[in-house]
Design a protein around this motif. Structure first.
Motif, PDB file in Angstrom:
ATOM      1  N   PHE A  42       0.826  -1.210   0.000  1.00  0.00           N
ATOM      2  CA  PHE A  42       0.000   0.000   0.000  1.00  0.00           C
ATOM      3  C   PHE A  42       0.861   1.260   0.000  1.00  0.00           C
ATOM      4  O   PHE A  42       2.040   1.214   0.358  1.00  0.00           O
ATOM      5  CB  PHE A  42      -0.935   0.015   1.218  1.00  0.00           C
ATOM      6  N   GLY A  81     -16.755   9.206   6.244  1.00  0.00           N
ATOM      7  CA  GLY A  81     -15.281   9.263   6.328  1.00  0.00           C
ATOM      8  C   GLY A  81     -14.772  10.549   5.702  1.00  0.00           C
ATOM      9  O   GLY A  81     -15.373  11.043   4.738  1.00  0.00           O
ATOM     10  N   THR A 125      -8.853  -4.365  -3.603  1.00  0.00           N
ATOM     11  CA  THR A 125      -7.732  -3.602  -4.152  1.00  0.00           C
ATOM     12  C   THR A 125      -6.408  -4.380  -4.125  1.00  0.00           C
ATOM     13  O   THR A 125      -5.799  -4.604  -5.175  1.00  0.00           O
ATOM     14  CB  THR A 125      -7.644  -2.252  -3.410  1.00  0.00           C
ATOM     15  N   GLU A 230      -5.203  -8.772   5.485  1.00  0.00           N
ATOM     16  CA  GLU A 230      -4.871  -7.345   5.583  1.00  0.00           C
ATOM     17  C   GLU A 230      -6.047  -6.612   6.191  1.00  0.00           C
ATOM     18  O   GLU A 230      -7.183  -6.745   5.710  1.00  0.00           O
ATOM     19  CB  GLU A 230      -4.603  -6.784   4.178  1.00  0.00           C
ATOM     20  N   LYS A 231      -5.787  -5.856   7.281  1.00  0.00           N
ATOM     21  CA  LYS A 231      -6.866  -5.088   7.915  1.00  0.00           C
ATOM     22  C   LYS A 231      -6.824  -3.660   7.409  1.00  0.00           C
ATOM     23  O   LYS A 231      -5.767  -3.039   7.414  1.00  0.00           O
ATOM     24  CB  LYS A 231      -6.658  -5.045   9.435  1.00  0.00           C
TER      25      LYS A 231
HETATM   26  C1  LIG Z   1      -2.832  -1.167   4.953  1.00  0.00           C
HETATM   27  C2  LIG Z   1      -4.135  -0.473   4.596  1.00  0.00           C
HETATM   28  C3  LIG Z   1      -4.581  -0.499   3.293  1.00  0.00           C
HETATM   29  C4  LIG Z   1      -5.781   0.122   2.956  1.00  0.00           C
HETATM   30  N1  LIG Z   1      -6.197   0.060   1.652  1.00  0.00           N
HETATM   31  C5  LIG Z   1      -7.370   0.628   1.304  1.00  0.00           C
HETATM   32  C6  LIG Z   1      -7.834   0.570  -0.042  1.00  0.00           C
HETATM   33  O1  LIG Z   1      -7.172   0.016  -0.916  1.00  0.00           O
HETATM   34  N2  LIG Z   1      -9.017   1.156  -0.349  1.00  0.00           N
HETATM   35  C7  LIG Z   1      -9.780   1.783   0.597  1.00  0.00           C
HETATM   36  O2  LIG Z   1     -10.849   2.308   0.243  1.00  0.00           O
HETATM   37  N3  LIG Z   1      -9.371   1.844   1.897  1.00  0.00           N
HETATM   38  C8  LIG Z   1      -8.187   1.308   2.264  1.00  0.00           C
HETATM   39  N4  LIG Z   1      -7.758   1.387   3.564  1.00  0.00           N
HETATM   40  C9  LIG Z   1      -8.579   2.122   4.552  1.00  0.00           C
HETATM   41  C10 LIG Z   1      -8.261   3.636   4.471  1.00  0.00           C
HETATM   42  O3  LIG Z   1      -6.924   3.857   4.901  1.00  0.00           O
HETATM   43  C11 LIG Z   1      -9.166   4.466   5.375  1.00  0.00           C
HETATM   44  O4  LIG Z   1      -9.214   3.876   6.654  1.00  0.00           O
HETATM   45  C12 LIG Z   1     -10.564   4.615   4.818  1.00  0.00           C
HETATM   46  O5  LIG Z   1     -10.545   5.222   3.524  1.00  0.00           O
HETATM   47  C13 LIG Z   1     -11.442   5.479   5.749  1.00  0.00           C
HETATM   48  O6  LIG Z   1     -10.838   6.733   5.921  1.00  0.00           O
HETATM   49  P1  LIG Z   1     -11.719   8.044   6.014  1.00  0.00           P
HETATM   50  O7  LIG Z   1     -10.837   9.171   6.405  1.00  0.00           O
HETATM   51  O8  LIG Z   1     -12.549   8.219   4.800  1.00  0.00           O
HETATM   52  O9  LIG Z   1     -12.734   7.685   7.168  1.00  0.00           O
HETATM   53  P2  LIG Z   1     -12.545   7.881   8.716  1.00  0.00           P
HETATM   54  O10 LIG Z   1     -11.202   7.456   9.172  1.00  0.00           O
HETATM   55  O11 LIG Z   1     -13.714   7.255   9.373  1.00  0.00           O
HETATM   56  O12 LIG Z   1     -12.655   9.448   8.787  1.00  0.00           O
HETATM   57  C14 LIG Z   1     -13.264  10.074   9.779  1.00  0.00           C
HETATM   58  C15 LIG Z   1     -12.177  10.740  10.625  1.00  0.00           C
HETATM   59  O13 LIG Z   1     -11.726  11.910   9.953  1.00  0.00           O
HETATM   60  C16 LIG Z   1     -11.716  12.991  10.861  1.00  0.00           C
HETATM   61  N5  LIG Z   1     -12.116  14.196  10.129  1.00  0.00           N
HETATM   62  C17 LIG Z   1     -13.341  14.543   9.715  1.00  0.00           C
HETATM   63  N6  LIG Z   1     -13.299  15.705   9.008  1.00  0.00           N
HETATM   64  C18 LIG Z   1     -11.996  16.087   8.981  1.00  0.00           C
HETATM   65  C19 LIG Z   1     -11.292  17.185   8.423  1.00  0.00           C
HETATM   66  N7  LIG Z   1     -11.921  18.149   7.707  1.00  0.00           N
HETATM   67  N8  LIG Z   1      -9.942  17.247   8.604  1.00  0.00           N
HETATM   68  C20 LIG Z   1      -9.311  16.293   9.304  1.00  0.00           C
HETATM   69  N9  LIG Z   1      -9.910  15.225   9.875  1.00  0.00           N
HETATM   70  C21 LIG Z   1     -11.237  15.132   9.710  1.00  0.00           C
HETATM   71  C22 LIG Z   1     -12.744  12.664  11.942  1.00  0.00           C
HETATM   72  O14 LIG Z   1     -12.297  13.169  13.167  1.00  0.00           O
HETATM   73  C23 LIG Z   1     -12.729  11.160  11.957  1.00  0.00           C
HETATM   74  O15 LIG Z   1     -11.804  10.697  12.924  1.00  0.00           O
HETATM   75  C24 LIG Z   1      -6.554   0.788   3.940  1.00  0.00           C
HETATM   76  C25 LIG Z   1      -6.071   0.830   5.247  1.00  0.00           C
HETATM   77  C26 LIG Z   1      -4.887   0.212   5.583  1.00  0.00           C
HETATM   78  C27 LIG Z   1      -4.358   0.274   6.990  1.00  0.00           C
END
Ligand SMILES: Cc1cc2nc3c(=O)[nH]c(=O)nc-3n(C[C@H](O)[C@H](O)[C@H](O)COP(=O)(O)OP(=O)(O)OC[C@H]3O[C@@H](n4cnc5c(N)ncnc54)[C@H](O)[C@@H]3O)c2cc1C
Length: 362
Positions: A42, A81, A125, A230-231
């Motif tokens: 990744f 997210g 992915t 993979e988590k």
């Molecule tokens: C090894 C690995 C590989 C991964 N591969 C993939 C992949 O291939 N495809 C995939 O879709 N996902 C993947 N993921 C998951 C990805 O990394 C995210 O966890 C996922 O997309 C959710 O993130 P998010 O920010 O959208 O949601 P969340 O993490 O739920 O976002 C919400 C968080 O963002 C904060 N927030 C809200 N608004 C703001 C702002 N304006 N500024 C700053 N912070 C804010 C909030 O406080 C809350 O904590 C992977 C994860 C790991 C560990």
């Protein structure tokens, strides 16, 4: 692997489904050679945020390192997210993003074995990267079980159909739709996997799906070395901080620690000898106090050890302990079988022996 970030131009943003997009990057001259990767690894992206400056998130590469595809990650929207929705809504060709080079240990040791690949939703992915690469450069058979909510949620539907048509003797893709069949149960997954009990498995998807697959495979007595998962979790920390600034802050902290009573934290024995293998280079140090987190110590010594979250939430900094032992202050990602295999997260590691040999070459 590398700890420095690179600013990469976005070549293209491809809408895969209503909820998912792929982001293809170009490599700059500076980044060339730093982004070689294995299927299943990744990237960590710095997603801009007006609130916090940036949010660091990991995204698995969906492209194959042995094709002429550009470096591509695929992002699925997480409900409410921040980063995933920002990427899908805002990013366009010509923009740039700061990116950490590839990391991760979710990758086949050999492309010639038979592979049993389980994917749920966005977990496809890394799975498609492994499948694409094994089809191109390997010789084994590949069976994919891909679970989705409904037909419209299937990412890479056409690509799976094309790969299956081009490789009828090697690839079987089974689509499982919750809208038609309900969620796959552990018994159903077990019945499916039973036919492929000699294969090496890789699983990525929502936590309940991974748990059901993992239990099914254990009941079928798939040995640990043929079960990989993979988590997907969100990073809490920011691995994009200025490295010099972090080192200076750590040096200040270390100086302050020296002036104070030593904290009752970590091993009580004297300096630890640590031998390190990384990307074909070897280092030996004899002055680790065993308490400072191993990743911090290695960075201080100038070892370009990989890392991402620094919180024990991802596996970017994972090493294998070849001699001696390490304890971890926090671990959200390695399971018992990983620990039994000697895998440890260096960002959380303290010494458990006076001599130690570790390898990042995994
Ligand atoms: C090894 C690995 C590989 C991964 N591969 C993939 C992949 O291939 N495809 C995939 O879709 N996902 C993947 N993921 C998951 C990805 O990394 C995210 O966890 C996922 O997309 C959710 O993130 P998010 O920010 O959208 O949601 P969340 O993490 O739920 O976002 C919400 C968080 O963002 C904060 N927030 C809200 N608004 C703001 C702002 N304006 N500024 C700053 N912070 C804010 C909030 O406080 C809350 O904590 C992977 C994860 C790991 C560990």
């Amino acid at each position: 692997m590398d700890t420095e970030s690179y600013v990469l131009p976005v070549r293209e943003v491809i809408r895969e489904t209503a909820d998912a997009c792929s982001i293809a990057f170009d490599l700059t001259d500076e980044a060339a050679g730093k982004f070689d990767y294995k299927p299943g690894q990744f990237l960590t992206l710095a997603v801009p945020s007006e609130q916090t400056g940036l949010v660091a998130r990991c995204y698995s590469l969906s492209s194959s390192p042995v094709s002429d595809q550009p470096l591509t990650v695929t992002v699925k929207r997480t409900v409410d997210g921040y980063a995933s929705n920002w990427l899908c809504d805002n990013l366009k060709a010509g923009d740039t993003l700061r990116v950490l080079p590839p990391s991760g240990i979710f990758t086949p040791a050999s492309l010639d074995v038979d592979l049993l690949l389980f994917a749920g939703g966005s977990g496809v992915t890394p799975i498609i990267s492994i499948a694409r690469t094994a089809l191109a450069n390997g010789t084994g058979k590949i069976v994919v079980f891909y679970a989705n909510r409904d037909q419209d949620s299937v990412i890479f539907a056409e690509e799976w159909a094309r790969l299956s048509a081009e490789n009828p003797d090697r690839l079987i893709v089974v689509h499982w739709l919750e809208s038609v069949q309900g969620l796959p149960t552990q018994d159903q997954l077990k019945a499916f996997a039973a036919t492929f009990s000699t294969y090496t498995s890789f699983c990525c998807g929502p936590a309940p799906f991974m748990k059901a697959v993992s239990t099914a495979l254990r009941e079928l007595e798939f040995p640990r070395e043929r079960r990989h998962q993979e988590k997907f979790v969100s990073l809490g920390g920011n691995p994009f901080g200025d490295v010099e600034e972090i080192r200076a802050a750590e040096a200040d902290l270390a100086a302050a620690d020296d002036a104070d009573e030593p904290a009752d934290d970590g091993p009580s024995f004297g300096p630890v000898k640590v031998e390190v293998e990384l990307d074909g280079e070897d280092w030996t140090f004899e002055d680790w106090d065993g308490k400072k987190l191993l990743l911090d110590f290695l960075e201080e010594k100038g070892v370009p050890a990989p890392f991402s979250c620094r919180e024990g939430n991802c596996s970017a900094c994972a090493c294998v302990v070849l001699e001696g032992d390490l304890s971890m202050k926090h671990n959200e990602v390695l399971d018992k079988a990983d620990l039994d295999d000697g895998i440890r997260l260096t960002c959380q590691a303290q010494a458990q022996s006076e001599t130690l040999k570790i390898s990042f070459n995994g």
